[in-house]
Motif scaffolding. Structure first.
Motif, PDB file in Angstrom:
ATOM      1  N   GLU A  24       0.395  -1.041   0.281  1.00 54.63           N
ATOM      2  CA  GLU A  24       0.268  -0.267   0.468  1.00 54.63           C
ATOM      3  C   GLU A  24       0.845   1.382  -0.099  1.00 54.63           C
ATOM      4  OE1 GLU A  24      -3.313   1.850   2.821  1.00 54.63           O
ATOM      5  OE2 GLU A  24      -3.550   0.151   3.095  1.00 54.63           O
ATOM      6  N   THR A  25       0.910   2.644  -0.998  1.00 56.07           N
ATOM      7  CA  THR A  25       0.751   3.330  -0.911  1.00 56.07           C
ATOM      8  C   THR A  25      -0.017   4.393  -0.158  1.00 56.07           C
ATOM      9  OG1 THR A  25       0.701   4.350  -3.059  1.00 56.07           O
ATOM     10  CG2 THR A  25       2.436   2.152  -3.113  1.00 56.07           C
ATOM     11  N   GLU A  26       0.790   5.556  -0.530  1.00 55.10           N
ATOM     12  CA  GLU A  26       0.205   6.805  -0.415  1.00 55.10           C
ATOM     13  C   GLU A  26      -0.335   7.520  -1.715  1.00 55.10           C
ATOM     14  OE1 GLU A  26      -1.429   7.886   3.017  1.00 55.10           O
ATOM     15  OE2 GLU A  26      -0.163   5.932   3.489  1.00 55.10           O
ATOM     16  N   VAL A  27       0.086   7.321  -2.480  1.00 56.46           N
ATOM     17  CA  VAL A  27      -0.523   7.216  -4.240  1.00 56.46           C
ATOM     18  C   VAL A  27      -2.085   7.876  -3.624  1.00 56.46           C
ATOM     19  CG1 VAL A  27      -0.461   7.521  -6.377  1.00 56.46           C
ATOM     20  CG2 VAL A  27       1.836   7.209  -5.071  1.00 56.46           C
ATOM     21  N   ASN A  28      -2.615   9.854  -4.288  1.00 61.31           N
ATOM     22  CA  ASN A  28      -4.224   9.339  -4.584  1.00 61.31           C
ATOM     23  C   ASN A  28      -4.232   8.740  -5.406  1.00 61.31           C
ATOM     24  OD1 ASN A  28      -5.530  10.838  -5.390  1.00 61.31           O
ATOM     25  ND2 ASN A  28      -6.187  11.930  -3.736  1.00 61.31           N
ATOM     26  N   VAL A  29      -5.437   8.201  -5.464  1.00 59.94           N
ATOM     27  CA  VAL A  29      -5.769   7.106  -6.552  1.00 59.94           C
ATOM     28  C   VAL A  29      -6.402   7.958  -7.448  1.00 59.94           C
ATOM     29  CG1 VAL A  29      -8.094   5.761  -6.965  1.00 59.94           C
ATOM     30  CG2 VAL A  29      -6.613   5.219  -4.771  1.00 59.94           C
ATOM     31  N   ILE A  30      -7.083   9.264  -7.627  1.00 57.13           N
ATOM     32  CA  ILE A  30      -7.666   9.838  -8.464  1.00 57.13           C
ATOM     33  C   ILE A  30      -6.856  10.689  -9.346  1.00 57.13           C
ATOM     34  CG2 ILE A  30      -8.816  11.528  -9.049  1.00 57.13           C
ATOM     35  CD1 ILE A  30     -10.721   9.374  -7.736  1.00 57.13           C
ATOM     36  N   THR A  57     -13.730   6.283 -17.528  1.00 53.07           N
ATOM     37  CA  THR A  57     -14.941   6.213 -16.878  1.00 53.07           C
ATOM     38  C   THR A  57     -14.938   4.971 -16.385  1.00 53.07           C
ATOM     39  OG1 THR A  57     -15.785   8.176 -18.547  1.00 53.07           O
ATOM     40  CG2 THR A  57     -17.037   6.795 -17.881  1.00 53.07           C
ATOM     41  N   ASP A  58     -14.447   3.877 -16.914  1.00 53.90           N
ATOM     42  CA  ASP A  58     -14.924   2.872 -16.671  1.00 53.90           C
ATOM     43  C   ASP A  58     -14.024   2.247 -15.333  1.00 53.90           C
ATOM     44  OD1 ASP A  58     -16.384   1.892 -18.707  1.00 53.90           O
ATOM     45  OD2 ASP A  58     -14.136   0.224 -19.154  1.00 53.90           O
ATOM     46  N   SER A  59     -12.636   3.222 -15.144  1.00 54.85           N
ATOM     47  CA  SER A  59     -12.031   3.123 -13.617  1.00 54.85           C
ATOM     48  C   SER A  59     -12.866   4.034 -12.610  1.00 54.85           C
ATOM     49  CB  SER A  59     -10.604   3.874 -14.374  1.00 54.85           C
ATOM     50  OG  SER A  59      -9.709   3.115 -14.431  1.00 54.85           O
ATOM     51  N   PHE A  60     -13.218   5.160 -12.727  1.00 54.26           N
ATOM     52  CA  PHE A  60     -14.132   5.618 -11.946  1.00 54.26           C
ATOM     53  C   PHE A  60     -15.077   4.857 -11.641  1.00 54.26           C
ATOM     54  CE2 PHE A  60     -11.959   9.481 -12.825  1.00 54.26           C
ATOM     55  CZ  PHE A  60     -11.165   9.663 -12.685  1.00 54.26           C
ATOM     56  N   GLN A  61     -15.987   4.236 -12.662  1.00 52.61           N
ATOM     57  CA  GLN A  61     -16.524   3.079 -11.812  1.00 52.61           C
ATOM     58  C   GLN A  61     -16.892   1.505 -11.119  1.00 52.61           C
ATOM     59  OE1 GLN A  61     -19.202   1.557 -15.346  1.00 52.61           O
ATOM     60  NE2 GLN A  61     -20.601   0.705 -14.111  1.00 52.61           N
ATOM     61  N   PRO A  77     -10.600   3.803  -1.880  1.00 53.64           N
ATOM     62  CA  PRO A  77      -9.398   2.367  -3.051  1.00 53.64           C
ATOM     63  C   PRO A  77      -8.273   3.236  -2.333  1.00 53.64           C
ATOM     64  CG  PRO A  77     -10.952   4.396  -3.591  1.00 53.64           C
ATOM     65  CD  PRO A  77     -11.411   4.151  -2.123  1.00 53.64           C
ATOM     66  N   LYS A  78      -7.657   2.420  -2.191  1.00 50.17           N
ATOM     67  CA  LYS A  78      -6.272   2.991  -1.782  1.00 50.17           C
ATOM     68  C   LYS A  78      -5.021   2.785  -2.827  1.00 50.17           C
ATOM     69  CE  LYS A  78      -6.428   3.691   2.872  1.00 50.17           C
ATOM     70  NZ  LYS A  78      -5.969   4.980   3.310  1.00 50.17           N
ATOM     71  N   MET A  79      -3.901   2.972  -3.331  1.00 60.39           N
ATOM     72  CA  MET A  79      -3.048   2.480  -4.582  1.00 60.39           C
ATOM     73  C   MET A  79      -2.501   1.514  -3.768  1.00 60.39           C
ATOM     74  SD  MET A  79      -3.487   3.576  -7.314  1.00 60.39           S
ATOM     75  CE  MET A  79      -2.179   2.747  -8.238  1.00 60.39           C
ATOM     76  N   TRP A  80      -1.779   0.325  -4.341  1.00 67.45           N
ATOM     77  CA  TRP A  80      -0.927  -0.812  -4.261  1.00 67.45           C
ATOM     78  C   TRP A  80       0.256  -0.742  -4.981  1.00 67.45           C
ATOM     79  CZ3 TRP A  80      -1.464  -4.084   0.307  1.00 67.45           C
ATOM     80  CH2 TRP A  80      -2.715  -4.088   0.903  1.00 67.45           C
ATOM     81  N   GLY A  81       1.521  -0.294  -4.392  1.00 64.07           N
ATOM     82  CA  GLY A  81       2.566  -0.702  -5.479  1.00 64.07           C
ATOM     83  C   GLY A  81       2.283   0.521  -6.932  1.00 64.07           C
TER      84      GLY A  81
END
Length: 144
Positions: free
Chosen positions: A8-14, A28-32, A45-49
């Motif tokens: 898990e990282t601290e990068v913002n998903v958006i 669009t599909d990603s946000f869905q 959601p959290k960034m992993w790698g």
């Protein structure tokens, strides 16, 4: 023992989606997927790698002694296709694949070009079954 790359990282998903995904439909599909997987898992959601968007986490230990943490479910919006991490390849879950739609199977994920190629109801069932399986077999954030 080697350090796990997928942590898990601290990068913002958006910010990640807006900078990494260069296709409007994939964006669009990603946000869905974020909306759906948050709802199904109960986790944000959290960034992993560098490229995996994960929801919740569990702790695993292999017979070799290697251990680590991984997201309960997740996805990566890769260039060629989405990698969906929503499936536990156990015998009682294999029937989900029959009605999933157009996909390719990898060792640890399902590859799909776009969400309209697959049955989202089946993805939800797969995700919830995977979370239940992980909850039963691992130390899991889904128990909280």
């Amino acid at each position: 023992m080697a350090k796990n790359k997928t942590t898990e990282t601290e990068v913002n998903v958006i910010d990640f989606i807006n900078s990494f995904v260069d296709n409007d439909q994939k964006k669009t599909d990603s946000f869905q997927l974020i909306e759906l997987m948050s709802k199904w898992s109960g986790f944000e959601p959290k960034m992993w790698g560098p490229t995996i968007i994960g929801f919740g986490s569990y702790h695993y230990t292999y017979p070799s002694g290697r251990e680590g943490d991984a997201p309960l479910i997740g996805f990566s919006p890769r260039k060629a296709s989405f990698s969906l991490y929503v499936y536990s390849p156990i015998e009682k879950h294999k029937h989900f694949l029959d009605d999933l739609g157009k996909f390719k199977m990898g060792k640890a994920c399902i590859y799909v070009k776009k969400l309209t190629d697959i049955n989202i109801v089946i993805v939800e069932k797969m995700s919830k079954a995977t979370i239940a399986y992980l909850n039963e077999h691992h130390e899991c954030a889904c128990r909280n």
